[in-house]
Scaffold this active site. Structure first.
Site, PDB file in Angstrom:
ATOM      1  N   ILE A 166       9.092  49.593  72.178  1.00 18.06           N
ATOM      2  CA  ILE A 166       7.958  49.660  71.244  1.00 18.06           C
ATOM      3  C   ILE A 166       8.080  48.542  70.199  1.00 18.06           C
ATOM      4  O   ILE A 166       7.093  47.890  69.841  1.00 18.06           O
ATOM      5  CB  ILE A 166       7.864  51.056  70.583  1.00 18.06           C
ATOM      6  CG1 ILE A 166       7.577  52.115  71.657  1.00 18.06           C
ATOM      7  CG2 ILE A 166       6.774  51.074  69.501  1.00 18.06           C
ATOM      8  CD1 ILE A 166       7.683  53.563  71.190  1.00 18.06           C
ATOM      9  N   ASP A 185      18.750  45.171  64.885  1.00 21.47           N
ATOM     10  CA  ASP A 185      19.058  46.119  65.961  1.00 21.47           C
ATOM     11  C   ASP A 185      20.557  46.077  66.220  1.00 21.47           C
ATOM     12  O   ASP A 185      21.193  45.025  66.016  1.00 21.47           O
ATOM     13  CB  ASP A 185      18.288  45.712  67.251  1.00 21.47           C
ATOM     14  CG  ASP A 185      18.168  46.876  68.239  1.00 21.47           C
ATOM     15  OD1 ASP A 185      19.200  47.492  68.555  1.00 21.47           O
ATOM     16  OD2 ASP A 185      17.051  47.158  68.687  1.00 21.47           O
ATOM     17  N   THR A 244       6.443  54.907  62.936  1.00 25.78           N
ATOM     18  CA  THR A 244       5.827  55.612  64.071  1.00 25.78           C
ATOM     19  C   THR A 244       6.924  56.114  65.017  1.00 25.78           C
ATOM     20  O   THR A 244       6.651  56.425  66.169  1.00 25.78           O
ATOM     21  CB  THR A 244       4.851  54.696  64.860  1.00 25.78           C
ATOM     22  OG1 THR A 244       5.580  53.562  65.324  1.00 25.78           O
ATOM     23  CG2 THR A 244       3.678  54.248  64.017  1.00 25.78           C
ATOM     24  N   SER A 245       8.167  56.160  64.516  1.00 27.89           N
ATOM     25  CA  SER A 245       9.272  56.518  65.407  1.00 27.89           C
ATOM     26  C   SER A 245       9.627  58.002  65.313  1.00 27.89           C
ATOM     27  O   SER A 245       9.189  58.803  66.147  1.00 27.89           O
ATOM     28  CB  SER A 245      10.471  55.626  65.131  1.00 27.89           C
ATOM     29  OG  SER A 245      11.416  55.804  66.138  1.00 27.89           O
ATOM     30  N   ARG A 246      10.409  58.369  64.321  1.00 22.74           N
ATOM     31  CA  ARG A 246      10.724  59.773  64.075  1.00 22.74           C
ATOM     32  C   ARG A 246      10.819  59.974  62.559  1.00 22.74           C
ATOM     33  O   ARG A 246      11.389  59.131  61.850  1.00 22.74           O
ATOM     34  CB  ARG A 246      12.057  60.195  64.723  1.00 22.74           C
ATOM     35  CG  ARG A 246      12.001  60.450  66.214  1.00 22.74           C
ATOM     36  CD  ARG A 246      11.167  61.692  66.576  1.00 22.74           C
ATOM     37  NE  ARG A 246      11.112  61.887  68.022  1.00 22.74           N
ATOM     38  CZ  ARG A 246      10.156  61.406  68.822  1.00 22.74           C
ATOM     39  NH1 ARG A 246       9.168  60.698  68.332  1.00 22.74           N
ATOM     40  NH2 ARG A 246      10.173  61.668  70.118  1.00 22.74           N
ATOM     41  N   ASP A 270       3.211  58.044  61.162  1.00 22.76           N
ATOM     42  CA  ASP A 270       2.632  58.832  62.254  1.00 22.76           C
ATOM     43  C   ASP A 270       3.546  60.019  62.550  1.00 22.76           C
ATOM     44  O   ASP A 270       3.237  60.849  63.398  1.00 22.76           O
ATOM     45  CB  ASP A 270       2.485  57.944  63.506  1.00 22.76           C
ATOM     46  CG  ASP A 270       1.786  58.657  64.657  1.00 22.76           C
ATOM     47  OD1 ASP A 270       0.739  59.285  64.410  1.00 22.76           O
ATOM     48  OD2 ASP A 270       2.294  58.605  65.797  1.00 22.76           O
ATOM     49  N   GLU A 275       7.409  67.916  60.619  1.00 25.70           N
ATOM     50  CA  GLU A 275       6.103  67.981  61.299  1.00 25.70           C
ATOM     51  C   GLU A 275       5.963  69.195  62.210  1.00 25.70           C
ATOM     52  O   GLU A 275       4.858  69.601  62.536  1.00 25.70           O
ATOM     53  CB  GLU A 275       5.827  66.688  62.080  1.00 25.70           C
ATOM     54  CG  GLU A 275       6.753  66.450  63.272  1.00 25.70           C
ATOM     55  CD  GLU A 275       6.419  65.148  64.015  1.00 25.70           C
ATOM     56  OE1 GLU A 275       6.344  64.087  63.375  1.00 25.70           O
ATOM     57  OE2 GLU A 275       6.235  65.219  65.251  1.00 25.70           O
TER      58      GLU A 275
HETATM   59  P1  NAD Z   1      13.991  51.993  72.959  1.00 21.28           P
HETATM   60  O1  NAD Z   1      15.186  52.787  73.348  1.00 21.28           O
HETATM   61  O2  NAD Z   1      13.384  51.059  73.935  1.00 21.28           O
HETATM   62  O3  NAD Z   1      14.322  51.131  71.631  1.00 21.28           O
HETATM   63  C1  NAD Z   1      15.039  51.643  70.547  1.00 21.28           C
HETATM   64  C2  NAD Z   1      15.799  50.496  69.914  1.00 21.28           C
HETATM   65  O4  NAD Z   1      16.461  50.990  68.738  1.00 21.28           O
HETATM   66  C3  NAD Z   1      16.894  49.921  70.832  1.00 21.28           C
HETATM   67  O5  NAD Z   1      16.782  48.510  70.926  1.00 21.28           O
HETATM   68  C4  NAD Z   1      18.184  50.334  70.148  1.00 21.28           C
HETATM   69  O6  NAD Z   1      19.252  49.396  70.332  1.00 21.28           O
HETATM   70  C5  NAD Z   1      17.746  50.383  68.689  1.00 21.28           C
HETATM   71  N1  NAD Z   1      18.677  51.125  67.841  1.00 21.28           N
HETATM   72  C6  NAD Z   1      19.405  52.221  68.153  1.00 21.28           C
HETATM   73  N2  NAD Z   1      20.199  52.552  67.111  1.00 21.28           N
HETATM   74  C7  NAD Z   1      19.974  51.652  66.133  1.00 21.28           C
HETATM   75  C8  NAD Z   1      20.503  51.449  64.828  1.00 21.28           C
HETATM   76  N3  NAD Z   1      21.424  52.265  64.317  1.00 21.28           N
HETATM   77  N4  NAD Z   1      20.058  50.404  64.099  1.00 21.28           N
HETATM   78  C9  NAD Z   1      19.123  49.553  64.625  1.00 21.28           C
HETATM   79  N5  NAD Z   1      18.573  49.694  65.858  1.00 21.28           N
HETATM   80  C10 NAD Z   1      18.998  50.728  66.599  1.00 21.28           C
HETATM   81  O7  NAD Z   1      12.929  53.065  72.442  1.00 21.28           O
HETATM   82  P2  NAD Z   1      11.343  52.894  72.343  1.00 21.28           P
HETATM   83  O8  NAD Z   1      10.717  53.285  73.629  1.00 21.28           O
HETATM   84  O9  NAD Z   1      11.039  51.585  71.736  1.00 21.28           O
HETATM   85  O10 NAD Z   1      10.995  54.082  71.308  1.00 21.28           O
HETATM   86  C11 NAD Z   1      11.463  54.054  69.981  1.00 21.28           C
HETATM   87  C12 NAD Z   1      11.200  55.393  69.336  1.00 21.28           C
HETATM   88  O11 NAD Z   1       9.781  55.571  69.185  1.00 21.28           O
HETATM   89  C13 NAD Z   1      11.608  56.611  70.173  1.00 21.28           C
HETATM   90  O12 NAD Z   1      12.970  56.911  69.975  1.00 21.28           O
HETATM   91  C14 NAD Z   1      10.718  57.699  69.642  1.00 21.28           C
HETATM   92  O13 NAD Z   1      11.381  58.369  68.612  1.00 21.28           O
HETATM   93  C15 NAD Z   1       9.523  56.952  69.069  1.00 21.28           C
HETATM   94  N6  NAD Z   1       8.262  57.262  69.780  1.00 21.28           N
HETATM   95  C16 NAD Z   1       7.185  57.641  69.046  1.00 21.28           C
HETATM   96  C17 NAD Z   1       5.982  57.928  69.668  1.00 21.28           C
HETATM   97  C18 NAD Z   1       4.747  58.337  68.892  1.00 21.28           C
HETATM   98  O14 NAD Z   1       3.821  58.898  69.475  1.00 21.28           O
HETATM   99  N7  NAD Z   1       4.683  58.090  67.589  1.00 21.28           N
HETATM  100  C19 NAD Z   1       5.887  57.840  71.072  1.00 21.28           C
HETATM  101  C20 NAD Z   1       7.009  57.397  71.803  1.00 21.28           C
HETATM  102  C21 NAD Z   1       8.192  57.113  71.145  1.00 21.28           C
END
Ligand code: NAD
Length: 341
Positions: A166, A185, A244-246, A270, A275
Site C-alpha cells: 500500500i 521502513d 489508513t493502516s491500523r 480511516d 473502532e
Molecule cells: P505490507 O506487508 O505489504 O507492508 C507493510 C510494510 O510495513 C512492510 O514494508 C514492512 O517492512 C513495514 N514495517 C513493518 N514493521 C515496521 C516498522 N516497525 N517500522 C517501519 N516499517 C515497518 O502491507 P500492506 O499490504 O501494505 O498493508 C499495510 C497495512 O494496511 C496492513 O497491515 C493493514 O493494517 C492496513 N490495511 C488497511 C486497509 C483499510 O481498509 N484501511 C485495508 C488493507 C490493509
C-alpha cells in the site's frame, strides 16, 4: 465445507455468493462480531470467516477449537486480531488475503492495495482542499471561500511510514502529483529507492522533514503508538498526519493535545483504535460513549472515515476469491500461500 461468517454485511454476502463456485459450500452469515461470548455459535462448522474487528484471541481460539472449527479465514490483510501463537499450538489453519498489487505483479484475483492507496489520496485531497466543507456550504447556497484555503501538493514532502504494497502504491500516485517522497521502513524496498524517493535512517528524520506523513505499516508490538506525544513533537508544525493502516499505530489522546496546541495541522484517519463496535454500523440517534473520537470529531481539521479504504467493488470481489482459494487449501490439505499458520 461449512463456513460461518462473523461481522457479515450485505456486501460481504453479495461478493462471496458471486464468487462461490463449489456447490458443496454452505455459508452462514452472522452480523455480530466474533468474541468469547458468541464463538461457540460456530459449532458444527469447519471454518469461520472473520474481518478486522473480530476478536480471535487465545480464549476465543480455544472455544472455536473445542467447537470443531479447523480454520480461520481472514477476509482482510491485517491479522493483529488473531493470536497466531495459540492458533499454531492448537493446530488451526489461519489464512489471510494479502495485498498483491496488480500493477507490480501480474497476478489476477488478489486483493488490491491500490484501493487503500486511492482512499489515502482521497483523504489527503479532501482534508487539504476542504472538499467536505465546501460540499456542505454550496448545498446551503454559501459560495464563500473563507476558511477553505489549502496548499499546493506539488513540491511538498510526503513521508511514507511502511513502504510495502500500500505504501508503494500511495507513493506512486503522490509521485505523479510532483511530491518529494521520503520513506521509512525496517526493510528497504528497492522499488522505492530506485524510482520513488529516498529512505531516511530514522523515523524522527522522516517526521521532521515531511509536510504530510502517511502510515502504511502493520500493527505490531514495534509499531503500536509509534505516533505518540514524543514523535508528534518532532513533526513539522502544521503538518498533516494520515492513517489508513491500523488505529493503534497512533495514540489518539496525544493527537488531540497536538491539535489543541496547533502543532499538528490536520488529521485524516480511516482507522481508529477503538473502532470495534463503532465502525461498520449505523449509530444515528445514539449517544456515543467514546470521548476520544467525540473530541476528534469537533476539530475542523480532522477527517474521519469508517475503515472504507478496502471498499471498492474490485477489492470485495478479490477478497472473496482469495478467501475461497484459502478455503480450498484447508479442504484439500494443500500448502496455502496465504497461510499464517
Ligand atoms: P505490507 O506487508 O505489504 O507492508 C507493510 C510494510 O510495513 C512492510 O514494508 C514492512 O517492512 C513495514 N514495517 C513493518 N514493521 C515496521 C516498522 N516497525 N517500522 C517501519 N516499517 C515497518 O502491507 P500492506 O499490504 O501494505 O498493508 C499495510 C497495512 O494496511 C496492513 O497491515 C493493514 O493494517 C492496513 N490495511 C488497511 C486497509 C483499510 O481498509 N484501511 C485495508 C488493507 C490493509
Amino acid at each position: 465445507m461449512k463456513v460461518f461468517f462473523f461481522s457479515a454485511r450485505s456486501y460481504d454476502r453479495e461478493s462471496f455468493e458471486a464468487v462461490a463456485r463449489q456447490e458443496n459450500l454452505t455459508f452462514t452469515y452472522h452480523l455480530a462480531s466474533l468474541s468469547s461470548q458468541n464463538a461457540s455459535i460456530s459449532e458444527g462448522y469447519e471454518a469461520i470467516c472473520i474481518f478486522v474487528n473480530d476478536t480471535c484471541d487465545a480464549e476465543v481460539l480455544r472455544i472455536l477449537h473445542r467447537s470443531g472449527v479447523k480454520g480461520i479465514l481472514l477476509r482482510c490483510a491485517g491479522f493483529n486480531n488473531v493470536d497466531l501463537k495459540v492458533a499454531k499450538e492448537l493446530g488451526m489453519f489461519v489464512a489471510r488475503v494479502p495485498g498483491i498489487s496488480t500493477g507490480i505483479m501480474q497476478i489476477d484475483l488478489a486483493y488490491s492495495p491500490e484501493a487503500v492507496a486511492e482512499h489515502t489520496i482521497a483523504l489527503i485531497m479532501t482534508l487539504n482542499r476542504q472538499i467536505h466543507r465546501a460540499f456542505n456550504r454550496v448545498r446551503e447556497n454559501n459560495f464563500s471561500l473563507a476558511g477553505l484555503l489549502g496548499f499546493t501538493l506539488h513540491g511538498k514532502t510526503v513521508g511514507i511510514f511502511g513502504t510495502g504494497k500500500i505504501g508503494i502504491c500511495t507513493a506512486t500516485i503522490l509521485k505523479g502529483f510532483g511530491c518529494n517522497l521520503l520513506g521509512y521502513d525496517v526493510v528497504k524496498n528497492p522499488e522505492f529507492e530506485t524510482s520513488l524517493g529516498k529512505y531516511t535512517s530514522t523515523l524522527k528524520e522522516l517526521l521532521s522533514q515531511s509536510d504530510i506523513v502517511t502510515l502504511h505499516a502493520p500493527l505490531l508490538d514495534s509499531t503500536r503508538y509509534i505516533i505518540n506525544s514524543e514523535t508528534l513533537a518532532t513533526m513539522k508544525p502544521g503538518a498533516m498526519l494520515v492513517n489508513t493502516s491500523r488505529g493503534a499505530l497512533v495514540h489518539h489522546q496525544a493527537i488531540i493535545e497536538a491539535l489543541k496546541k496547533r502543532h499538528l495541522g490536520g488529521l485524516a484517519i480511516d482507522v481508529y483504535e477503538a473502532e470495534e463496535g463503532l465502525f461498520f454500523q449505523n449509530h444515528e440517534g445514539e449517544i456515543l460513549d467514546d470521548e476520544v473520537i467525540g473530541r476528534l470529531m469537533t476539530f475542523h481539521n480532522v477527517l474521519i472515515t469508517g475503515h472504507q479504504g478496502f471498499f471498492t467493488r474490485e477489492s470485495l470481489y478479490e477478497i472473496a476469491n482469495v478467501t475461497l482459494e484459502n478455503l480450498t487449501c484447508l479442504e484439500e490439505g494443500k500448502k496455502c500461500p496465504n497461510a499464517l499458520c
